[in-house]
Design a protein around this motif. Structure first.
Motif, short mmCIF file in Angstrom:
data_model
loop_
_atom_site.label_atom_id
_atom_site.label_comp_id
_atom_site.label_asym_id
_atom_site.label_seq_id
_atom_site.Cartn_x
_atom_site.Cartn_y
_atom_site.Cartn_z
N LYS B 70 63.79 -0.71 28.63
CA LYS B 70 62.55 -1.31 27.84
C LYS B 70 62.45 -2.32 27.23
O LYS B 70 62.13 -3.25 27.52
CB LYS B 70 61.15 -0.35 28.37
N GLU B 77 63.03 -10.66 30.05
CA GLU B 77 61.29 -11.19 30.54
C GLU B 77 61.29 -12.29 30.36
O GLU B 77 60.57 -13.12 30.56
CB GLU B 77 60.53 -10.40 31.40
N TYR B 113 60.39 3.13 35.65
CA TYR B 113 60.01 1.91 37.26
C TYR B 113 58.16 1.41 37.00
O TYR B 113 58.34 0.33 37.55
CB TYR B 113 60.84 2.14 38.38
N ARG B 114 57.79 2.43 36.77
CA ARG B 114 56.54 1.92 37.53
C ARG B 114 55.84 1.46 36.67
O ARG B 114 55.10 0.32 36.17
CB ARG B 114 55.39 3.65 37.27
N GLU B 115 56.19 1.70 35.30
CA GLU B 115 55.60 1.42 33.62
C GLU B 115 55.89 -0.44 34.12
O GLU B 115 54.67 -0.96 33.26
CB GLU B 115 56.50 2.10 32.96
N LYS B 117 56.27 -1.81 36.43
CA LYS B 117 55.74 -2.71 37.19
C LYS B 117 54.49 -3.34 37.02
O LYS B 117 54.17 -4.21 37.41
CB LYS B 117 56.09 -1.58 38.52
N LYS B 118 53.75 -2.26 36.03
CA LYS B 118 52.74 -2.45 35.58
C LYS B 118 52.34 -3.92 34.67
O LYS B 118 53.42 -4.15 33.54
CB LYS B 118 52.83 -1.27 34.40
N ARG B 120 52.56 -6.80 35.70
CA ARG B 120 53.41 -7.79 36.54
C ARG B 120 52.86 -8.17 37.91
O ARG B 120 53.06 -7.85 38.69
CB ARG B 120 54.72 -7.60 36.49
N GLY B 123 55.61 -9.50 40.41
CA GLY B 123 56.31 -8.81 41.16
C GLY B 123 57.51 -8.26 39.70
O GLY B 123 56.67 -8.74 38.70
N SER B 124 57.20 -7.24 40.01
CA SER B 124 58.04 -6.61 38.88
C SER B 124 60.23 -6.21 38.84
O SER B 124 60.50 -7.29 39.79
CB SER B 124 58.37 -4.78 39.01
N SER B 126 63.80 -6.67 38.90
CA SER B 126 64.91 -5.81 39.69
C SER B 126 66.31 -5.15 38.99
O SER B 126 66.66 -5.65 38.06
CB SER B 126 65.85 -6.98 40.45
#
Lengths: 254, 254
Positions: B70, B77, B113-115, B117-118, B120, B123-124, B126
């Motif tokens: 992460k 990012e 994956y859920r985290e 996405k949070k 953002r 879009g998260s 890939s």
């Protein structure tokens, strides 16, 4: 219920495990083995990738997945030998839901590698096997990386219980049944059909992003002979399961 | 004994699992976190891959591996945002021996994956996470595919008990000890050193085939301050383990 988080075949290697109870699934895959092998050969001879990527979607944890991989690797090796060429590097992606028993399949890999080495004088093929947990009703793999997609006995599992079977009160309209039986109203069959259409479209859309140009796909899934959705061939096992569950529920004392 | 087939941290999430007892390992990794993040950023800014591949070697089954992933994804990012560019696709390869508890780590992926996405809006990223079981003292991944190799608290585990500690009769010359203690003859330290040299060379050779040009590698492993191989800092825990084992063995009635 989040099926992605709970749905899986029974893991391990015990008497009641999927691993010990998947000869029916093997039989189905064996029946079309010549089609599978022909498809990967065709792809290989057309595009001759240096690194060939195979994905098995819904691999579960039994011996079927690895024996299938062995078969595909052997087929490509044979073709390479015929052409007096070195076999490509193999990348194998094994996929199933995150609660699948990947541990059991991974522990069988050293034996598979050993077997692939046997009887090969000029070195064994380079083969890299990975587990990719996740639902195939969505993206699983990087862009444009797969040469051959294989899925056996998996795609008839839907992503969820079709919401269309419930009435406005949230009760099932399927008369307590767990499948499309002779007593199910037509709306229930329609709801399953809609869910399959939605799931399968998402499956194809996701794979189209992942497959390379010239790639191939072999999908083996349960079907039926006629247009009638109540089909003895496929419904037979569901009926036994439904009755067992109904008896179990009737024995619960509240 | 084939270490590759039996060696692993304690799986699951129970009280005595590695997952619940790896804060020491996390502390070590956190200490050099700035170096790790700097290394991946540097690599990214130099080569700007569209698809960035990270490998964690010896990931085990605790939360450390995923929190590290992460962290790395977040760092890239941030860099992409600074450049007003889209973040690359991430391919993450988690490696450990085949008996590692990959199931536990895979079951934690939907939450990761859920985290990711949070928070953002656009879009998260890939991100495709795979498990690659096998020994890192040999090839694990396809040719030239890794951009960033990370290994924390793993490389001090040797591939086998050094054969040099045994005498001609096959008995250990290490006076029943299980590590390089103050009572060990110099030959024992030499045997461990030889094994490490051999293992580490194989590790580097294998990774050099797998890493892309311009790739980076961060390795965190136990060391010691001085030249003396009997080091209180690292030997302390081994001594406790050795004594516990010795007491256990002394209680066995034959």
């Amino acid at each position: 219920m989040d099926l992605e988080k709970v749905f899986h075949m029974k893991g391990g290697r015990g008497e009641t495990s999927y691993s010990e109870n998947s000869s029916l699934q093997k039989k189905a895959a064996d029946k079309v083995n010549h089609i599978t092998v022909e498809a990967i050969k065709e792809m290989f001879l057309e595009s001759k990738p240096m690194s060939l990527c195979i994905a098995d979607l819904g691999c579960s944890s039994g011996p079927n997945s690895l024996s299938n991989i062995k078969e595909l690797v052997n087929a490509i090796e044979r073709e390479s030998r015929k052409l007096f060429e070195r076999a490509p590097e193999f990348r194998v992606y094994l996929n199933d839901l995150p609660t699948n028993d990947f541990n059991t399949i991974f522990q069988a890999l050293p034996d598979l590698y050993r077997e692939l080495k046997k009887g090969r004088n000029h070195g064994s093929p380079s083969i890299y096997i990975a587990g990719y947990p996740g639902t195939f009703y969505g993206r699983l793999f990087p862009d444009k990386c797969l040469h051959f997609i294989y899925s056996s006995n998996s795609l008839h599992w839907l992503s969820r219980v079709p919401p269309g079977i419930y009435n406005e009160q949230g009760d099932s309209t399927n008369r307590k049944s767990i499948y499309i039986s002779e007593n199910s109203p037509p709306k229930v069959a329609q709801a399953y059909f809609e869910q399959f259409k939605q799931d399968f479209s998402l499956f194809l859309q996701s794979r189209s992003d992942e497959v390379v140009v010239g790639g191939r796909m072999v999908l083996i899934l349960l079907g039926r002979n006629g247009p009638n959705y109540v089909d003895r061939g496929t419904a037979f096992l569901w009926e036994i399961l439904y009755r067992s569950l109904a008896i179990l529920v009737s024995k619960v004392r509240c």
